[in-house]
Motif scaffolding. Structure first.
Motif: not given
Length: 210
Positions: A129-153
């Protein structure tokens, strides 16, 4: 699949593909065949909106969150950076701080997962979960991943979904990045115009910048 300079990084929708445990499977069939009606083939499908490569709207995990039609198409068109995180089993602030993300607005994470549309993975890279604040600090507004979910199943709290949303970061899941090199790309992954929806399949494509 490559067509010209564009590379298709979409997990295709096809009968028999794996679905999230307990979710509605994808099914395509002809509801009317040209051989029978004399005019045209007419197809129909049933599916969860979170099958294949798809965008999550905040309403997916928050009853008060924005629905799909309330999200700007601009989120899903523009430059993106692919970052290789295949060497780690979890991705959080510490792991992402080692990359140059200055000026990045859309970030695509290439994990060690083998994205097989026909098999739901037993395990995949955990996003903290701590990636959210970091991406905000960097100005990133979209995260794409190659897995089914950003959270565990097995997650019920969906802490990383909420962290990203609170940080103004939108989500695309199930990209196909196995054969994509790290670097900067033009990126298009438009959701369908589904009014009131919690998500949508997308057709995701990239091509190198420059």
């Amino acid at each position: 699949m490559k067509e010209g300079n564009w590379t298709d990084i979409t997990q295709p929708l096809k009968n028999g593909m794996a679905n999230w445990p307990g979710d509605t499977p994808f099914r395509f069939e002809l509801s009317s065949a040209k051989a029978e009606n004399g005019a045209a083939n007419i197809g129909q499908m049933t599916t969860s909106l979170h099958m294949g490569t798809h965008a999550d709207a905040p309403y997916h995990f928050d009853d008060d969150g924005k629905r799909l039609e309330q999200l700007s198409p601009d989120l899903y068109i523009g430059n993106a950076r692919v970052v290789d995180v295949t060497r780690v089993s979890e991705v959080g602030r510490k792991e992402l701080e080692s990359f140059d993300l200055d000026g990045v607005r859309r970030l695509l994470l290439k994990t060690s997962a083998t994205n097989d549309p026909m098999t739901f993975p037993e395990n995949y890279t955990e996003l903290l979960p701590d990636i959210g604040p970091l991406l905000k600090e960097k100005g990133i507004f979209l995260l794409g991943i190659d897995i089914p979910s950003v959270d565990r199943v097995d997650s019920k709290e969906l802490a990383t979904h909420h962290s990203l949303d609170e940080s103004g970061v939108h989500i695309i899941e199930n990209l196909m990045l196995e054969n994509v090199e790290p670097g900067d790309y033009e990126f298009i992954a438009l959701p369908l115009a589904l009014h009131g929806a919690d998500g949508s399949p997308v057709r995701a494509v990239i091509r190198p910048l420059g």
